[in-house]
Design an enzyme around this catalytic site. Structure first.
Site, PDB file in Angstrom:
ATOM      1  N   CYS A   1      44.809  20.879   1.443  1.00 28.19           N
ATOM      2  CA  CYS A   1      43.736  20.008   0.975  1.00 28.19           C
ATOM      3  C   CYS A   1      42.866  19.562   2.155  1.00 28.19           C
ATOM      4  CB  CYS A   1      44.316  18.840   0.179  1.00 28.19           C
ATOM      5  SG  CYS A   1      43.145  18.190  -1.017  1.00 28.19           S
TER       6      CYS A   1
ATOM      7  N   HIS B   1      47.661  21.263  -3.747  1.00 27.51           N
ATOM      8  CA  HIS B   1      48.893  20.754  -3.127  1.00 27.51           C
ATOM      9  C   HIS B   1      50.101  21.554  -3.630  1.00 27.51           C
ATOM     10  CE1 HIS B   1      47.311  17.040  -1.291  1.00 27.51           C
ATOM     11  NE2 HIS B   1      46.419  17.122  -2.268  1.00 27.51           N
TER      12      HIS B   1
ATOM     13  N   GLU C   1      52.952  21.696  -2.483  1.00 26.27           N
ATOM     14  CA  GLU C   1      54.230  20.981  -2.283  1.00 26.27           C
ATOM     15  C   GLU C   1      54.752  20.354  -3.577  1.00 26.27           C
ATOM     16  OE1 GLU C   1      51.298  20.060  -1.098  1.00 26.27           O
ATOM     17  OE2 GLU C   1      51.099  17.900  -0.762  1.00 26.27           O
TER      18      GLU C   1
END
Ligand code: GLN
Length: 547
Positions: free
Chosen positions: A384, A510, A512
């Site tokens: 990001c 993102h 993650e």
């Protein structure tokens, strides 16, 4: 499961916060799921913010983003990582949201003539949320934020008390997580705080079925007996919740204690014995892997590990996928802003990651670190804001776009290579106004991104306002930047990479949030693989591991 009325497990906390209620709830979920049950979760948060989206990570830790764009509590991240359940807007509810709904209804005139009160109106609304979250599941694990005794949590506790009344005793279990501190000077474990906390819980009408005791050293049977006696629970309902080296050990530990067997007995659920071998394998790798990969995370919230919870876990999963342990060095990007020498701390690392973030502080340090990684073939992963700063660095240094910057940091700049999308320009409110949630991304054939994902189209979660400015796309491309992922209409840049570099990858989303220990995210697995390769190619006497 023998019937379709869901079972409700309520997890409350006592004595102090930060005992790991979220992890305990997630682990219980993992155990129930491995027994073949369909598990759902709900996190009730006592604060007045409508969601944690506007709260600083310094105060609240990470904001976890769901597929449907909820900005939610980081415990939802634990729930998703530990189970196959997918979280949505309905799996996290704050007092603020509950009050907002009730007040909206009052303004509409729905309660005309009535006095709107905490009981029953607020508690009814909370129960609606609870029953809604349990729909379609065999078992709902509902975690109540805060600790028993907080003024703020009272309506939630009253609502969960009423659920037992509504659905019947055989359908509910109350698990209370407390602290049993070890007093070093006395050399003893003390149960008094637990006694008081259970007393508080009983005073509001909730009798715990199970006590989970956080303690440095395991509670012996005599102490369990004492805790059981004053809490009016069976001796076999008091469990140790000991410290664990890896959080993924927790389901195994709780199972060894017999917690899941007791829970299904209380709830009268007939289910198979759990198969915990996938969890055992992970713990095995975390414990016994021979190599340790050293990754630097360059960001702003470096003193608060909770701010990057999912990120830290995703890196850990990437290491597990490569049969390695991970060592993370958190570097405050402001310390890299001075000169070339301040960047020398990066040389001992095997890879650097620049995570997401907001605001100008430390930006130039991130840009300097990215330039260093690019020039020195150091694996780089930008997420990001990390991708946006990589664009700025490349635009300034390679594409020679003078004064290149993001509109976020240079609102009147001439060369906004990262800028607001058309649709965002008129937005002035801060809450829930970003590009949020899951969006598709088309991967370029022959790109590293495509090789890692092994597919043409992926869906990843977003939380940002700014985008790569299309006006500069051609210039960046000519200078060698590869746009390896774009939105299906090609209007938005989703991923970038550089050829001729071992691993230089940026993504606007993102990843993650979607990584799990049992299914590590391909981008993290690829990043760690590249970092390990760099480590292996290092001359023997060169240092590894940054200090
Ligand atoms: N601040 C940037 C934006 O809003 C990046 C956000 C992020 O990293 N999550 O676009």
């Amino acid at each position: 499961m023998q019937n379709h009325v869901p079972k409700f497990v309520f997890v409350t906390g006592g004595v102090v916060s930060a005992l790991g209620k979220g992890l305990s709830a997630a682990s219980i979920g993992a155990l129930m799921e491995s027994r073949g049950l369909k598990v759902a979760f709900l996190k009730l948060d006592p604060y007045i913010n409508v969601d944690p989206g506007t709260m600083s990570p310094f105060q609240h830790g990470e904001v976890f983003v769901t597929d449907d764009g909820a900005e939610s509590d980081l415990d939802l991240g634990h729930y998703e990582r530990f189970t196959g359940a997918t979280m949505t807007q309905g799996n996290n509810c704050t007092s603020g949201r509950v009050y907002q709904r009730v007040i909206d209804r009052e303004r509409r005139g729905d309660y005309l003539g009535g006095t709107v009160q905490v009981i029953p109106h607020i508690t009814d609304e909370i129960k609606q949320v609870i029953f809604g979250a349990a729909e379609g599941a065999d078992i709902l694990i509902c975690e109540v934020g805060g600790t028993v005794g907080d003024i703020e949590s009272l309506p939630h506790l009253e609502a969960i008390r009423q659920v037992q009344f509504d659905v019947g005793r055989a359908h509910t279990a109350y698990i209370h997580l407390t602290l049993v501190p070890f007093i070093k000077t006395a050399g003893e474990l003390k149960t008094k705080p637990t006694q008081h906390s259970v007393k508080d819980l009983r005073a509001i009408g909730i009798s715990p079925d199970i006590l989970l005791c956080r303690c440095e050293v395991p509670l012996e049977q005599a102490l369990k007996k004492k805790v059981a006696l004053f809490s009016s629970v069976g001796e076999d309902c008091v469990f140790n919740c000991a410290d664990v080296a890896s959080i993924y050990e927790l389901p195994i530990k709780l199972h060894e204690e017999g917690l899941d067997t007791k829970l299904v007995e209380i709830l009268n659920i007939w289910s198979r014995a759990p198969d915990l071998s996938p969890w055992r394998n992970i713990v095995e790798v975390s414990r016994n892997a021979e190599r340790t990969v050293n990754i630097g995370v360059i960001g702003k919230y470096v003193d608060l590990k909770d701010a990057y919870k999912s990120l830290n876990e995703a890196l850990n999963h990437g290491a597990i996928a490569n049969n390695a342990k991970i060592s993370l060095t958190f570097i405050d990007s402001e310390t890299l802003e001075h000169d070339e020498a301040s960047l020398s701390c990066l040389d001992a690392l095997d890879g650097v990651l620049v995570p997401g973030g907001f605001g100008e502080r430390g930006i130039e340090g991130k840009i300097a670190a990215i330039g260093h990684a690019r020039r020195h073939a150091l694996p780089f992963f930008g997420i990001c804001l990390g991708m946006q700063t990589a664009i700025i660095e490349y635009a300034r240094t390679v594409a020679h776009i003078a004064g290149a910057n993001s509109q976020e940091f240079d609102p009147s700049g001439r060369a906004q290579v990262v800028a607001l999308m058309e649709g965002q320009k008129k937005v002035t409110r801060k809450g829930g106004t970003m590009r949020l949630g899951s969006y598709p991304c088309k991967l370029a054939p022959d790109s590293l991104a495509h090789r890692l994902y092994g597919t043409d189209l992926v869906h990843e979660r977003h939380r940002h306002r700014f985008e790569v400015n299309n006006v500069y796309r051609e210039a960046l491309k000519e200078a060698g930047m590869v746009f390896s992922g774009v939105s299906p209409d090609e209007g938005l840049v989703e991923m970038i990479e550089l050829t001729g570099h071992p691993f230089f990858v940026g993504c606007q989303f993102h990843p993650e949030f979607k990584s799990k220990p049992l299914a590590p995210h391909p981008l993290f697995a690829g990043f760690i693989a590249a970092a390990l390769e760099r480590q292996a190619s290092r001359p023997q006497n060169e240092p590894t591991g940054a200090k």
